[in-house]
Design an enzyme around this catalytic site. Sequence first.
Site, short mmCIF file in Angstrom:
data_model
loop_
_atom_site.label_atom_id
_atom_site.label_comp_id
_atom_site.label_asym_id
_atom_site.label_seq_id
_atom_site.Cartn_x
_atom_site.Cartn_y
_atom_site.Cartn_z
N SER A 92 -33.42 -58.22 -32.12
CA SER A 92 -34.46 -58.97 -31.40
C SER A 92 -34.51 -58.70 -29.91
CB SER A 92 -34.28 -60.47 -31.64
OG SER A 92 -34.79 -60.83 -32.91
N THR A 155 -28.46 -64.12 -47.67
CA THR A 155 -27.43 -65.11 -47.38
C THR A 155 -26.21 -64.96 -48.29
OG1 THR A 155 -28.49 -66.70 -48.87
CG2 THR A 155 -29.11 -66.79 -46.55
N SER A 193 -40.79 -67.09 -33.61
CA SER A 193 -41.53 -66.45 -34.71
C SER A 193 -41.41 -64.94 -34.63
CB SER A 193 -43.00 -66.86 -34.67
OG SER A 193 -43.73 -66.19 -35.68
N ASN A 194 -40.58 -64.36 -35.49
CA ASN A 194 -40.54 -62.91 -35.61
C ASN A 194 -41.90 -62.36 -36.00
OD1 ASN A 194 -37.58 -62.19 -35.27
ND2 ASN A 194 -37.43 -63.70 -36.91
N GLY A 337 -29.76 -60.43 -29.62
CA GLY A 337 -30.28 -59.92 -30.88
C GLY A 337 -29.21 -59.98 -31.95
#
Length: 394
Positions: A92, A155, A193-194, A337
């Site tokens: 990110s 996950t 929000s990606n 990130g």
Amino acid sequence: MPSTLRKHLAMTALGVATLLAAQTTTAVARPAGPTPLEQLRHDTRAIHALGISGVQARVIAPDGRQSTATSGTADLGTGRPVPADGYFRMASTAKTLVATVVLQLEAEGRLSLNDSADHWLPGLIRGNGNDGRRITVRQLLQHTSGIHDDVPGYTTPEEYYRQRHDVYSPGQLVARAMAHAPDFPPGKGWGYSNTGYVVLGMIIEKVTGRPAHEEIEDRVLRPLGLDRTRWLGTSPTLPRPHAQAYQFFGPGSRVDVTDQTPVDHTILSFVTTTRDENEFLRALLAGRLLPARQLAQMKRTVPVSAEVQRLWPGGRYGLGLVERPLGCGGSYWSHEGGDGGYITLNGVTEDGSRSVVVSMSEARGDTLEHIREQENAGSALVDHALCAGGRGSR
């Protein structure tokens, strides 16, 4: 809240203790504190001591001198040392690259921050109450669009092995978000929000006629000589040298997750090094990439959500840039990130003169306690490194 933040961010206690000297009527010799390099080494060892397999950190001082420290191992199978110049997934932090290009285009008059998403991508944001006519470029940059985030993630080890090479187009990722109602009306809240940055990458391509990663390479990376920041597309591997990336799913379940394709390969498929990431942040804050007006807009922040405030105490979000307080006073700028086992924290002072990047090659996201420990230890390293030169920037 996005899965990357949920996994890799935690309540940060910067907590830099103030050393109080006992007052006497005569002068008393005080023990010297650790040097900045000694502190950096101590902090990387403290991160490794949490159970994190490998750590590398680099600090660049105002005079350009660089200090590096590593701890742990790059490979749990062989025990080889962590390379001080190893590649890792930028994740990110690449959002700051995207925001820089968007603001350059605004400076050139090729788009406006007040343009609607629908102006550039008609009909893309529609359904379940989503309306691209009401969402602006500025809101996409600042995570105030309200677009719900629904990016694929894993996950469990089983999910990782099943999904690690899945490839999604930008349109497919946006369509996943459109299956949900907005989290809030545009401009009426804050929610990471990606998907919003997927849309921004599509807007860059619409405006320029070229993929976003090519604009990033030509406008940012090549001018700065950042030849070790590379876009890998759908490649699941990294250049050498690099530490293997691990995900800790729980006791007895640590998985090497180095081999995977980033979910948003169009933008977030960049790898970098601590040197290059430092140099990018320094150049940005020093005004070498944006005119003064656009840099000021990037640094115009809003409060993050109450939920994320508990994770970033005092943190505020600008346009692809985060402002966080320093323990020695003032604040610093960053954008961490986390993806594929690589967790990276960074920071640069207001004038771009002092910076730090720490990359951890393991994500311990199985419990909230482990997430907090990792985030707090990384944040402490950043705080110590930026405060080593004296009082923080204001």
